[in-house]
Design a protein around this motif. Structure first.
Motif, PDB file in Angstrom:
ATOM      1  N   VAL A 133      50.463  69.598 -37.953  1.00 31.11           N
ATOM      2  CA  VAL A 133      51.321  70.781 -38.084  1.00 31.11           C
ATOM      3  C   VAL A 133      52.628  70.645 -37.307  1.00 31.11           C
ATOM      4  O   VAL A 133      53.478  71.529 -37.379  1.00 31.11           O
ATOM      5  CB  VAL A 133      50.581  72.074 -37.657  1.00 31.11           C
ATOM      6  N   ARG A 134      52.821  69.546 -36.606  1.00 30.98           N
ATOM      7  CA  ARG A 134      54.049  69.374 -35.823  1.00 30.98           C
ATOM      8  C   ARG A 134      55.307  69.446 -36.676  1.00 30.98           C
ATOM      9  O   ARG A 134      56.257  70.148 -36.280  1.00 30.98           O
ATOM     10  CB  ARG A 134      53.985  68.076 -35.011  1.00 30.98           C
ATOM     11  N   GLU A 146      55.400  78.508 -40.230  1.00 33.63           N
ATOM     12  CA  GLU A 146      54.090  78.869 -39.690  1.00 33.63           C
ATOM     13  C   GLU A 146      53.021  78.122 -40.484  1.00 33.63           C
ATOM     14  O   GLU A 146      52.922  78.306 -41.695  1.00 33.63           O
ATOM     15  CB  GLU A 146      53.883  80.380 -39.790  1.00 33.63           C
ATOM     16  N   PRO A 147      52.189  77.297 -39.827  1.00 35.37           N
ATOM     17  CA  PRO A 147      51.206  76.494 -40.563  1.00 35.37           C
ATOM     18  C   PRO A 147      49.857  77.183 -40.807  1.00 35.37           C
ATOM     19  O   PRO A 147      48.972  76.585 -41.394  1.00 35.37           O
ATOM     20  CB  PRO A 147      51.011  75.286 -39.653  1.00 35.37           C
ATOM     21  N   MET A 168      45.051  77.492 -29.067  1.00 40.41           N
ATOM     22  CA  MET A 168      43.978  78.360 -28.592  1.00 40.41           C
ATOM     23  C   MET A 168      43.698  79.558 -29.502  1.00 40.41           C
ATOM     24  O   MET A 168      42.537  79.877 -29.719  1.00 40.41           O
ATOM     25  CB  MET A 168      44.233  78.777 -27.149  1.00 40.41           C
ATOM     26  N   PRO A 169      44.700  80.252 -30.051  1.00 36.00           N
ATOM     27  CA  PRO A 169      44.393  81.377 -30.939  1.00 36.00           C
ATOM     28  C   PRO A 169      43.586  80.956 -32.174  1.00 36.00           C
ATOM     29  O   PRO A 169      42.814  81.747 -32.708  1.00 36.00           O
ATOM     30  CB  PRO A 169      45.763  81.919 -31.335  1.00 36.00           C
ATOM     31  N   LEU A 170      43.757  79.720 -32.612  1.00 37.74           N
ATOM     32  CA  LEU A 170      43.035  79.235 -33.778  1.00 37.74           C
ATOM     33  C   LEU A 170      41.536  79.092 -33.490  1.00 37.74           C
ATOM     34  O   LEU A 170      40.725  79.204 -34.404  1.00 37.74           O
ATOM     35  CB  LEU A 170      43.630  77.890 -34.226  1.00 37.74           C
ATOM     36  N   ILE A 201      46.570  75.755 -42.954  1.00 36.85           N
ATOM     37  CA  ILE A 201      45.287  75.446 -42.309  1.00 36.85           C
ATOM     38  C   ILE A 201      44.151  76.180 -43.010  1.00 36.85           C
ATOM     39  O   ILE A 201      43.114  75.588 -43.319  1.00 36.85           O
ATOM     40  CB  ILE A 201      45.342  75.801 -40.810  1.00 36.85           C
ATOM     41  N   MET A 202      44.337  77.467 -43.299  1.00 40.53           N
ATOM     42  CA  MET A 202      43.277  78.243 -43.943  1.00 40.53           C
ATOM     43  C   MET A 202      42.994  77.732 -45.355  1.00 40.53           C
ATOM     44  O   MET A 202      41.841  77.736 -45.802  1.00 40.53           O
ATOM     45  CB  MET A 202      43.639  79.731 -43.974  1.00 40.53           C
ATOM     46  N   THR A 203      44.019  77.278 -46.053  1.00 36.94           N
ATOM     47  CA  THR A 203      43.809  76.678 -47.372  1.00 36.94           C
ATOM     48  C   THR A 203      42.949  75.431 -47.247  1.00 36.94           C
ATOM     49  O   THR A 203      42.016  75.225 -48.032  1.00 36.94           O
ATOM     50  CB  THR A 203      45.155  76.347 -48.043  1.00 36.94           C
TER      51      THR A 203
END
Length: 72
Positions: free
Chosen positions: A6-7, A15-16, A42-44, A20-22
């Motif tokens: 995601v860099r 916003e990735p 961390m939120p992920l 990610i969810m896909t």
């Protein structure tokens, strides 16, 4: 193993999260998901835990982070 770096997204101001969810939705049963990020995401961790994933985190030599999520 699915892998997402995601860099480039973050460097471009994108916003990735949806990407990610896909990827999570496309995982085969038992397939892990690897995320490469410039910071520890961390939120992920909480979002993925709600979906039944644990994680293993590694600090990379370049200062980035690799997080491997696996279903529990």
């Amino acid at each position: 193993m699915a892998s997402i770096d995601v860099r480039p997204d973050l460097a471009a101001g994108r916003e990735p999260f949806q990407r990610i969810m896909t990827a999570v939705g496309e995982l085969s049963p038992g397939e892990p998901l690897e995320i490469i990020a410039p910071f520890e995401p961390m939120p992920l961790y909480a979002v993925m835990a709600e979906k039944g994933f644990g994680h293993q985190t590694t600090r990379l030599p370049d200062g980035g982070w690799k997080v491997t999520f696996k279903r529990r």
